[in-house]
Design a protein around this motif. Structure first.
Motif, PDB file in Angstrom:
ATOM      1  N   LEU A  83       0.835  -1.205   0.000  1.00 57.18           N
ATOM      2  CA  LEU A  83       0.000   0.000   0.000  1.00 57.18           C
ATOM      3  C   LEU A  83       0.868   1.253   0.000  1.00 57.18           C
ATOM      4  O   LEU A  83       0.621   2.192  -0.760  1.00 57.18           O
ATOM      5  N   THR A  92      -4.274  -3.350   8.323  1.00 54.89           N
ATOM      6  CA  THR A  92      -4.037  -2.080   7.642  1.00 54.89           C
ATOM      7  C   THR A  92      -5.371  -1.427   7.301  1.00 54.89           C
ATOM      8  O   THR A  92      -6.299  -2.101   6.876  1.00 54.89           O
ATOM      9  N   HIS A 146      -6.973   1.634   4.986  1.00 54.09           N
ATOM     10  CA  HIS A 146      -6.702   2.545   3.875  1.00 54.09           C
ATOM     11  C   HIS A 146      -7.863   3.530   3.744  1.00 54.09           C
ATOM     12  O   HIS A 146      -9.000   3.123   3.539  1.00 54.09           O
ATOM     13  N   HIS A 174      -4.175   9.776   0.127  1.00 56.13           N
ATOM     14  CA  HIS A 174      -4.242   8.371   0.513  1.00 56.13           C
ATOM     15  C   HIS A 174      -3.624   8.267   1.894  1.00 56.13           C
ATOM     16  O   HIS A 174      -2.539   8.789   2.138  1.00 56.13           O
ATOM     17  N   ALA A 179      -2.549   5.501   4.795  1.00 52.93           N
ATOM     18  CA  ALA A 179      -2.317   4.115   5.202  1.00 52.93           C
ATOM     19  C   ALA A 179      -2.101   4.109   6.703  1.00 52.93           C
ATOM     20  O   ALA A 179      -1.143   4.711   7.195  1.00 52.93           O
TER      21      ALA A 179
END
Length: 168
Positions: free
Chosen positions: A19, A68, A70, A118, A120
């Motif tokens: 990612l 994780t 996102h 984005h 993460a």
């Protein structure tokens, strides 16, 4: 502003380093990736921060789900908040769903008509090693997006669901 969680198709396919590679990869475009930000890590380099986060994730062997999280934060076409505003927005979104102390890496992307971030996030808490799963994050995202749109003078977006529970 639209904030949404991007789920993995399968928990075993979840890979924090993949990612981070995706969100920091320029893909041979000069303007794709803007500011890359690292929070709650000792390292300031995305590669080393990723190793640090993977080590934290390895501490929790009990968790069967995705470690994780996102998040995609997308702005209306033509909107370009300052770097300081983007950092505050990213921090508020992570804090709103209970990830204030969690390790995270974010990257601003300029490769589409809509500026977007984005994010993460490591769902494993760095101190307790517990996996944290946000509850009804979409409602929290709608509330925080409405607040941030007003605070930063961004275009107002309708964050209400289309149908109520009784209409479904």
């Amino acid at each position: 502003m639209i904030i949404r969680h991007i789920p993995m198709q399968s928990a075993r396919l979840s890979n924090f380093s993949a990612l981070v590679n995706y969100i920091t990869d320029t893909q041979n475009k000069q303007e794709r990736v803007g500011k890359v930000s690292i929070s709650n890590c000792n390292s300031v380099d995305p590669v080393w921060a990723t190793h640090e986060i993977l080590a934290t994730q390895a501490k929790n062997q009990r968790a069967k789900g995705d470690k994780t999280y996102h998040v995609l934060i997308s702005f209306a076409p033509g909107e370009s908040p300052s770097e300081e505003a983007l950092k505050v927005i990213e921090d508020r979104v992570a804090t709103s769903i209970g990830f204030a102390a969690h390790q995270r890496i974010s990257a601003v992307h300029h490769d589409t008509d809509n500026l977007h971030i984005h994010l993460a996030i490591n769902k494993i808490h760095p101190k307790t090693s517990n996996l944290i799963e946000p509850y009804r994050a979409y409602k929290t995202f709608a509330a925080v997006a409405s607040t941030l749109e007003i605070e930063f003078g961004l275009q107002i977006t309708n964050h209400q669901t289309r149908k109520s529970r009784s209409e479904n």
